[in-house]
Design a protein around this motif. Structure first.
Motif, PDB file in Angstrom:
ATOM      1  N   THR A 279      -3.747  -1.656  -2.300  1.00 53.61           N
ATOM      2  CA  THR A 279      -4.141  -3.020  -2.008  1.00 53.61           C
ATOM      3  C   THR A 279      -4.682  -3.096  -0.576  1.00 53.61           C
ATOM      4  O   THR A 279      -4.139  -2.438   0.317  1.00 53.61           O
ATOM      5  CB  THR A 279      -2.949  -3.982  -2.205  1.00 53.61           C
ATOM      6  OG1 THR A 279      -3.378  -5.316  -1.945  1.00 53.61           O
ATOM      7  CG2 THR A 279      -1.781  -3.644  -1.311  1.00 53.61           C
TER       8      THR A 279
ATOM      9  N   SER B 282       0.837  -1.196   0.000  1.00 56.31           N
ATOM     10  CA  SER B 282       0.000   0.000   0.000  1.00 56.31           C
ATOM     11  C   SER B 282       0.876   1.252   0.000  1.00 56.31           C
ATOM     12  O   SER B 282       2.057   1.214   0.366  1.00 56.31           O
ATOM     13  CB  SER B 282      -0.913   0.012   1.220  1.00 56.31           C
ATOM     14  OG  SER B 282      -0.142   0.178   2.396  1.00 56.31           O
TER      15      SER B 282
ATOM     16  N   LEU C  65      -5.324  -6.100 -12.605  1.00 51.41           N
ATOM     17  CA  LEU C  65      -5.792  -6.493 -11.284  1.00 51.41           C
ATOM     18  C   LEU C  65      -6.676  -7.736 -11.367  1.00 51.41           C
ATOM     19  O   LEU C  65      -7.113  -8.132 -12.450  1.00 51.41           O
ATOM     20  CB  LEU C  65      -6.570  -5.340 -10.647  1.00 51.41           C
ATOM     21  CG  LEU C  65      -5.805  -4.026 -10.490  1.00 51.41           C
ATOM     22  CD1 LEU C  65      -6.716  -2.967  -9.879  1.00 51.41           C
ATOM     23  CD2 LEU C  65      -4.553  -4.208  -9.650  1.00 51.41           C
TER      24      LEU C  65
END
Length: 123
Positions: free
Chosen positions: A85, A35, A54
């Protein structure tokens, strides 16, 4: 087989800031995915961008940053995809380079070859 999670130590190779993370092993992903908040905490330096697909089929552009990652007493340098994420992902690039395998019987990651016998293919 359910989700396979493993504790990893992720380190910024430039300033040695580290964070221990529980990561979800994702055999559908090549990159480690972190992240933006983890990347900021480790002060990772973005060195490029890459288009990735994705799990839901969307194509997005992510930032890439070098990291050092350790798990199961093995470590390697790799690139992390910086994206939003919901949890850190451990991609197949690290799993393969470190000689690890996801064991479908136990649902765990385990060593399957010695660290010194990394495969060099497509030379």
């Amino acid at each position: 087989m359910g989700y396979v999670r493993v504790r990893c130590l992720v380190t910024n190779p430039e300033n040695r800031l580290s964070e221990e993370l529980e990561m979800l092993s994702d055999t559908g992903s090549w990159y480690v995915a972190l992240s933006r908040s983890v990347a900021d905490k480790l002060e990772l330096r973005i060195i490029g961008k890459e288009k990735v697909i994705l799990a839901d089929g969307r194509e997005v552009e992510v930032d890439l940053a070098p990291i050092y990652i350790e798990l199961l007493d093995r470590g390697t340098y790799t690139l992390a995809a910086i994206t939003e994420t919901p949890e850190p992902l451990l991609g197949t690039s690290v799993i393969k380079v470190l000689g690890l395998v996801i064991d479908p019987k136990s649902g765990e990651i385990r060593k399957w070859r010695s660290k010194s016998s990394y495969m060099l293919s497509n030379l």
